[in-house]
Design an enzyme around this catalytic site. Structure first.
Site, PDB file in Angstrom:
ATOM      1  N   ASP A   1      -9.867  -8.456  -1.818  1.00  0.00           N
ATOM      2  CA  ASP A   1      -9.302  -7.160  -2.178  1.00  0.00           C
ATOM      3  C   ASP A   1      -8.860  -7.238  -3.640  1.00  0.00           C
ATOM      4  OD1 ASP A   1      -8.116  -4.694  -2.305  1.00  0.00           O
ATOM      5  OD2 ASP A   1      -6.477  -5.147  -0.926  1.00  0.00           O
TER       6      ASP A   1
ATOM      7  N   CYS B   1     -10.694  -0.333  -4.685  1.00  0.00           N
ATOM      8  CA  CYS B   1      -9.939   0.895  -4.949  1.00  0.00           C
ATOM      9  C   CYS B   1     -10.467   1.645  -6.166  1.00  0.00           C
ATOM     10  CB  CYS B   1      -8.454   0.591  -5.121  1.00  0.00           C
ATOM     11  SG  CYS B   1      -8.077  -0.535  -6.477  1.00  0.00           S
TER      12      CYS B   1
ATOM     13  N   GLN C   1       0.827  -1.199   0.000  1.00  0.00           N
ATOM     14  CA  GLN C   1       0.000   0.000   0.000  1.00  0.00           C
ATOM     15  C   GLN C   1       0.867   1.255   0.000  1.00  0.00           C
ATOM     16  OE1 GLN C   1      -3.138   0.115  -0.458  1.00  0.00           O
ATOM     17  NE2 GLN C   1      -3.776  -2.007  -0.087  1.00  0.00           N
TER      18      GLN C   1
ATOM     19  N   TYR D   1      -7.290 -12.641  -3.417  1.00  0.00           N
ATOM     20  CA  TYR D   1      -6.382 -11.597  -3.891  1.00  0.00           C
ATOM     21  C   TYR D   1      -5.547 -11.123  -2.706  1.00  0.00           C
ATOM     22  CZ  TYR D   1     -10.214 -11.451  -7.339  1.00  0.00           C
ATOM     23  OH  TYR D   1     -11.202 -11.768  -8.240  1.00  0.00           O
TER      24      TYR D   1
END
Length: 445
Positions: free
Chosen positions: A371, A398, A268, A303
């Site tokens: 994710d 996202c 991240q 994921y």
């Protein structure tokens, strides 16, 4: 009306427009002669003069602000030098940060209602109001611990230009943490290369150069989109790597666990994001009052990358005993990092492969965390998860539109949002991170 100069080139067309609403992607939206115009560089409420940049679609046009005629009280002077000179990094740096968070919250709520098909009651029950966007404790600067730079033809590093491949050299982005991009002129870089730059848990910098990509073969792609796709495939292909500074691997910490992540791998970007997302996943599942089993809970982490969410589930005192967490990931490098972190613990079970190819062989889960990449999970994965009948699902997204679409697909299987959170994990940009805890309709409430 637009015309042509003596060379035959079309003269630019300008419009004066009052923009009214924010749009996904960082634009503001208004209308001219009844036609929608997406305007970059404007804040809802402003009156601007804008140059038309795209007019290929019957339903809308795109434009770029050239002059602000009536300014919003929320307009500020951008602090990012790179963005001021055309880089695509801090694209919302001209908006006061608290107001930008509110606008991004409005965009997310709109997508959840319009694409996700959530009613006002659904949104209210899930806590998804326009103020749902949470700060990660920064002022919009010095938050990024990983970044990619390009190297121009003169060997100078810089950010990529907004909407293009040019390199904006000599102007720093405001996002990287202190020291991360200092002194780069002291190194000799290869023209056309890319640089992966990371700051580790101790603040040490690591730089790895990726060799210039091979040029796409000529003649294969005839239009602009095809050429762009060919260039992207070329950049994504394996390339030689050279360590410029530090080490090829950077260490990161979440909770009491340490990860060793290649500088060119995924982690991240925001220094606080891994911890904030891990806490959100655990808190949402704990609040969902999951059924407990003496043998312990079985979880899927789809994921799963290097296993940060798996670790959060294993280490959470609020969720009760965990028998196993099945981490599914296609990236062998990420799974190798997970194996190193979990060495000696047999509860994480690592599976390499695409999610659709692996989930059919996994044991029945009590909870599922997923994710997916920016493209979202999609129908096949969501069908497989719903067929497994977990007591709760936590979806991390996202991309606003794909996240909302995935929630609509889950709703078709009877899974509705119990709680939705959103994080301003990319301040001064239009990007957001959203997390939803979904439970079967029969357990909602």
């Amino acid at each position: 009306m637009s015309g042509s100069d003596r060379s035959g080139a079309a003269e630019p067309e300008f419009v004066v427009i009052r923009v009214e609403n924010p749009a996904n992607g960082g634009d503001a939206v208004g209308r001219v002669d009844g036609r929608v115009v997406f305007v970059r560089g404007a804040i809802p409420g402003e009156l601007v003069r804008a140059r038309i940049t795209e007019d290929r679609h019957a339903g809308y046009r795109r434009a770029e602000t050239t002059e602000v005629l009536e300014s919003s009280v929320h307009r500020v002077e951008p602090v990012c030098d790179a963005a001021r000179h055309g880089a695509g990094c801090c694209d919302l740096g001209f908006i006061e940060q608290a107001h930008a968070r509110m606008l991004k919250g409005r965009i997310l709520v709109d997508a959840l209602a319009r694409i996700g098909k959530l009613t006002a009651d659904d949104l209210d029950a899930a806590g998804a109001g326009e103020d749902l966007m949470r700060s990660l404790g920064d002022d919009g600067t010095r938050w990024r611990v990983r970044t990619r730079l390009g190297v121009d033809a003169q060997g100078r590093p810089g950010m990529h230009a907004l909407g293009g491949s040019a390199i904006v050299a000599g102007h720093r982005c405001a996002a990287p943490v202190a020291g991360m991009t200092d002194g780069l002129d002291a190194f000799a870089f290869t023209p056309g290369a890319d640089l992966a730059v990371a700051a580790d848990m101790d603040g040490r910098r690591h730089i790895v150069e990726l060799a210039p990509p091979r040029p796409p073969k000529r003649g294969r792609a005839r239009d602009r989109r095809g050429r762009a796709q060919a260039a992207r495939r070329s950049r994504d292909a394996p390339r030689a790597e050279r360590v410029i500074d530090g080490e090829p691997v950077a260490t990161h910490q979440v909770g009491n666990r340490i990860w060793h992540i290649p500088v060119t791998g995924f982690w991240q970007a925001h220094r606080e994001a891994p911890t904030a997302y891990a806490h959100a996943v655990v808190d949402m599942l704990a609040a969902a009052s999951l059924p407990r089993h003496d043998a312990g809970m079985v979880a899927w982490d789809l994921y799963g990358g290097a296993g940060v969410f798996a670790a959060a589930l294993l280490d959470a005192a609020t969720l009760g005993p965990v028998r196993s967490v099945h981490v599914v990931e296609s990236d062998a490098t990420a799974l190798a990092a997970a194996a190193q972190t979990f060495d000696g613990d047999d509860r994480p079970v690592l599976h390499r492969g695409e999610v659709t190819a692996v989930v059919g062989d996994l044991p029945s889960p009590d909870v599922v965390v997923l994710d997916p990449p920016r493209t979202g999970a999609g129908p096949a994965v969501i069908d497989a998860i719903a067929d497994a009948d977990p007591a709760a699902i936590v979806h991390v997204g996202c991309d606003v539109g794909r996240f909302a679409r995935d929630l609509a697909l889950f709703a078709e299987h009877g899974y509705r949002p119990r709680e939705i959170r959103a994080f301003d994990a990319f301040p001064q940009t239009h990007h957001v991170e959203a997390v939803a805890c979904l439970v079967p309709e029969r357990r909602r409430g």
